[in-house]
Design an enzyme around this catalytic site. Structure first.
Site, mmCIF file in Angstrom:
data_model
loop_
_atom_site.group_PDB
_atom_site.id
_atom_site.type_symbol
_atom_site.label_atom_id
_atom_site.label_comp_id
_atom_site.label_asym_id
_atom_site.label_seq_id
_atom_site.Cartn_x
_atom_site.Cartn_y
_atom_site.Cartn_z
ATOM 1 N N CYS A 1 87.562 -28.100 -19.141
ATOM 2 C CA CYS A 1 87.199 -26.928 -18.332
ATOM 3 C C CYS A 1 87.430 -25.614 -19.074
ATOM 4 O O CYS A 1 86.572 -24.719 -19.044
ATOM 5 C CB CYS A 1 87.990 -26.937 -17.030
ATOM 6 S SG CYS A 1 89.770 -27.200 -17.229
ATOM 7 N N HIS B 1 90.020 -20.414 -13.719
ATOM 8 C CA HIS B 1 90.755 -20.256 -14.971
ATOM 9 C C HIS B 1 90.414 -18.903 -15.605
ATOM 10 O O HIS B 1 89.256 -18.478 -15.596
ATOM 11 C CB HIS B 1 90.375 -21.354 -15.972
ATOM 12 C CG HIS B 1 90.905 -22.709 -15.630
ATOM 13 N ND1 HIS B 1 91.739 -22.960 -14.573
ATOM 14 C CD2 HIS B 1 90.697 -23.926 -16.245
ATOM 15 C CE1 HIS B 1 92.029 -24.265 -14.545
ATOM 16 N NE2 HIS B 1 91.414 -24.858 -15.546
#
Length: 344
Positions: free
Chosen positions: A130, A243
């Site tokens: 990710c 994130h």
């Protein structure tokens, strides 16, 4: 003649699996059959899909006999065992685990960056980490413009990257602390509520974590350039979704901050949010539930001649996992790289 496309979601009851089903529905992916697969513990559960429900089936060696495509998000050991079985049955696999990412025979793909690598797949395609995905969609257009020499990245990663148990742990720890109770960590080695952990995945012999080395090696493979030097520090933070990354880039050819804004504003899958005087910059609350990767705080690094500083944010469950997998499936379908039966 109608074209039937039968797909399965392996690990359908997990956080990423559920997101994959949601995205398949939102993007109206043209599947005539969607099968939800998981372990025996989850078999029989019902998952919402297109106004109805999918009944979760137990994953076994025969699960892929009637499928054309399988999107895996069930962990490395499951992928190692079942992805080759699926591929041998003629079912193309897009795998979200780290099991196949560095296999030289397996393409590691971000559709905005290296879609042409899909043409050489042999039944298994790897979905990158990710934190790598959101970084490379920003790095690639800058690399094309000025050739990147070196990258220094620090990440600030949401607990959803660990899974649903971590989401619940943060929720419960926040409640406990507001009630003057000291939480007992279970998912993480230390308390995550109101804390930051410079530790994602296991530590390796070089004192980097596995997550940090994933970013190094995956970036070089996706970008197709092993000369790019990269160092990473990955940190888990008490954020549920999204994130964030602080990225320092050194290029061979100078790219001004103004030029970088123009380049990135034209990059696929990227949105520039960069007006610090008006307090406009990307944050996880912007990214949650969104498909785009956001970049801001674009400024020249005054310590070197050809350097840029960037702040990159994306929804780790969407672009960082589920969406990227579905986008890979869309490219496979568009380029006729999935076995699809013709039916009268």
């Amino acid at each position: 003649m109608t074209r039937e496309l039968r797909i399965g979601v392996v690990g359908a009851t997990g956080a990423v699996g559920r997101e994959i089903l949601k995205i398949l529905e939102q993007r109206e992916f043209p599947a005539t059959t969607v099968k939800a697969l998981a372990s025996s513990r989850s078999a029989g559960q019902e998952l919402p899909f297109k106004g109805g429900h999918l009944v979760v089936e137990e994953l076994d060696e025969n699960s892929f006999n009637d499928l054309d495509l399988a999107l895996f998000s069930a962990g490395g050991s499951t992928s190692e065992k079942f992805a080759p079985i699926a591929a041998r049955s003629g079912c193309v696999v897009v795998d979200n685990s780290s099991a196949w990412r560095m296999d030289p025979e397996v393409p590691l793909v971000v559709p905005e960056v290296n879609p042409d690598d899909l043409s050489r797949h042999r039944g298994i395609i790897a979905n990158p980490n990710c934190s790598t995905i959101q970084m490379v969609v920003v790095l690639k257009p800058l690399h094309d413009a000025g050739k990147i020499k070196r990258v220094v990245v620090s990440t600030y990663q949401a607990v959803s990257g660990t899974g649903q148990k971590a989401i619940k742990e943060l929720e419960s720890q926040v409640r406990q602390m507001f009630n003057m109770q000291e939480p007992e960590p279970e998912v993480y080695p230390h308390r995550i509520a109101f804390n930051c952990l410079p530790h994602i995945d296991v530590f390796l012999d070089n004192d980097y974590t596995k997550e940090e080395m994933k970013m190094v090696l995956e970036t070089q493979k996706i970008m197709g350039d092993e000369t790019i030097r990269l160092t990473a520090t990955t940190v888990r933070v008490p954020v549920f979704y999204g994130h964030s990354e602080s990225v320092n880039v050194e290029t061979e050819k100078k790219i001004t901050s103004a030029e970088a804004r123009v380049i990135l504003s034209q990059a696929p899958g990227v949105q520039v949010l960069d007006n610090p005087r008006e307090k406009i910059y990307p944050m996880p609350i912007h990214a949650a539930g969104e498909d785009l990767t956001f970049v801001g705080r674009i400024r020249e690094d005054e310590s070197i001649p050809n350097g840029l500083n960037l702040w990159i944010v994306a929804d780790n469950l969407r672009k960082g996992a589920a969406l990227n997998a579905v986008q890979i499936a869309e490219v496979l379908l568009d380029r006729d790289l999935i076995r699809v039966d013709d039916a009268l």
